[in-house]
Design a protein around this motif. Sequence first.
Motif, PDB file in Angstrom:
ATOM      1  N   LEU A  47       0.855  -1.191   0.000  1.00 36.99           N
ATOM      2  CA  LEU A  47       0.000   0.000   0.000  1.00 36.99           C
ATOM      3  C   LEU A  47       0.890   1.239   0.000  1.00 36.99           C
ATOM      4  N   PRO A  48       0.908   1.999  -1.092  1.00 36.63           N
ATOM      5  CA  PRO A  48       1.802   3.160  -1.186  1.00 36.63           C
ATOM      6  C   PRO A  48       1.671   4.122  -0.012  1.00 36.63           C
ATOM      7  N   SER A  49       0.465   4.231   0.524  1.00 38.98           N
ATOM      8  CA  SER A  49       0.253   5.171   1.624  1.00 38.98           C
ATOM      9  C   SER A  49       0.948   4.739   2.913  1.00 38.98           C
ATOM     10  N   LEU A  50       1.328   3.451   2.992  1.00 39.11           N
ATOM     11  CA  LEU A  50       1.915   2.931   4.229  1.00 39.11           C
ATOM     12  C   LEU A  50       3.394   2.591   4.103  1.00 39.11           C
ATOM     13  N   SER A  51       3.915   2.526   2.897  1.00 36.13           N
ATOM     14  CA  SER A  51       5.280   2.030   2.709  1.00 36.13           C
ATOM     15  C   SER A  51       6.311   2.861   3.467  1.00 36.13           C
ATOM     16  N   VAL A  85      -1.759   4.010  15.016  1.00 31.16           N
ATOM     17  CA  VAL A  85      -2.646   5.143  14.754  1.00 31.16           C
ATOM     18  C   VAL A  85      -2.283   5.798  13.428  1.00 31.16           C
ATOM     19  N   ASP A  86      -0.996   5.970  13.173  1.00 30.90           N
ATOM     20  CA  ASP A  86      -0.555   6.589  11.917  1.00 30.90           C
ATOM     21  C   ASP A  86      -0.908   5.698  10.721  1.00 30.90           C
ATOM     22  N   VAL A  87      -0.815   4.385  10.902  1.00 30.52           N
ATOM     23  CA  VAL A  87      -1.230   3.465   9.847  1.00 30.52           C
ATOM     24  C   VAL A  87      -2.705   3.671   9.530  1.00 30.52           C
ATOM     25  N   PRO A  92      -7.254   4.718   3.240  1.00 28.45           N
ATOM     26  CA  PRO A  92      -8.497   5.289   2.727  1.00 28.45           C
ATOM     27  C   PRO A  92      -9.645   5.011   3.696  1.00 28.45           C
ATOM     28  N   ASP A  93     -10.702   5.812   3.619  1.00 29.15           N
ATOM     29  CA  ASP A  93     -11.783   5.744   4.604  1.00 29.15           C
ATOM     30  C   ASP A  93     -12.351   4.344   4.768  1.00 29.15           C
TER      31      ASP A  93
END
Length: 390
Positions: A47-51, A85-87, A92-93
């Motif tokens: 997941l690009p948002s988490l890498s 929490v940051d993850v 996405p919602d």
Amino acid sequence: MFGIDIEELYFDFGEGHGRLKMIVGAGQGSRLHEDKAIRVRNTMYSLPSLSALVPRLNDLLGQEHEDSATAVEPEHERSFDRLMVDVRNALPDEAALWYDTGVFLARFSLVVIIVAEPPPEVGGTDFEGTYRKELARVVPLLAHALLVLVSRAAWLRASPALRKQLLSLLRQLGDWDGGSADWCRTARARADRVFSAIGMTHSGTSLWHVVSTAAAQRGQTADQPAAGEPAPDMESEFRHREGELMKALLAGEAEAAEEGLRTLVQTGRRTLGSRHPLVLLAQANLCLALHALGRVPLCVDLAYDTADEAGLHFGERHALTATVSTTTWWLLHLTGRTTEAAEFEEARLAWLLAADPDELPPELAQLPSMLATPTGRAGATPTEPREQTS
């Protein structure tokens, strides 16, 4: 599944691994959840948002190796909590709603198991009292997460089976009575059904149970199972049912076999014990049924977990461990993970291949030939009924 994995990893990281390593030896606590850490890390990379958060996870897990005889520092545990929490905030919602549900479901399941079946005390820890308070905290959090999920469009995209089991669990949470024995027993069963609907076979235990069991068995040899054997007729019934299900698998009835083996494993954990040899063998066979259904990541993850459980509780060179580890090796090859298979063989099975065949006990004699080639020994397949290890 990601929420479940990361919460269970957090639980192991913050609440049990230090004591486990003090009891069973340096390095064992980390190995117990290494496969779970790999799954969490791989999901974050996908997941690009988490890498970008992976280095923080690696730093935290690295703290486990700095002092193999002590627990994780409270600040490191708080840092793990902030990472979770940051993850969540980076998802996405819709994914975040399911992540919340997985996190609270995992926490609830781990805690209700401890309250329902408190492990023996280790170092004066009052497990039941401590986790009964935690259960009272978690119940409304899980109920709220489910109520939010039910009100969103994401709910309608879940399978009917999953929605049914989540609603059943939500009703149970609404009947909270302070955590009576009956309430915990029913809640635990309903949580297990949710795991099944997701496609996961939950461990049915917690790291605290592993810690306590390891402490109680320190005086036993590695190949001795725990005291308190179940009644022979219970074992016979279990063997008979597993035999029927394996025949169904061989006959091409993979879906029925998978459902039956999953139920058998869950029932066996309660009646025979979660670490009984027959239960672990059935769990290994469940991996084969999952593979037959094309559920590759799940069958490999469960196979790794089964080999780890057997190695921890019975020793790396016990016949049971060798048998389920051979199944894991098979599945790695069959799913095209040849590099992983070679690494697994070197780490777990090299001793078996190096042994003199004439000196191996009967229950191990056929395993080296099965490891000779990924297509197996002559005239056999991974799903052939095997002689049960006792």
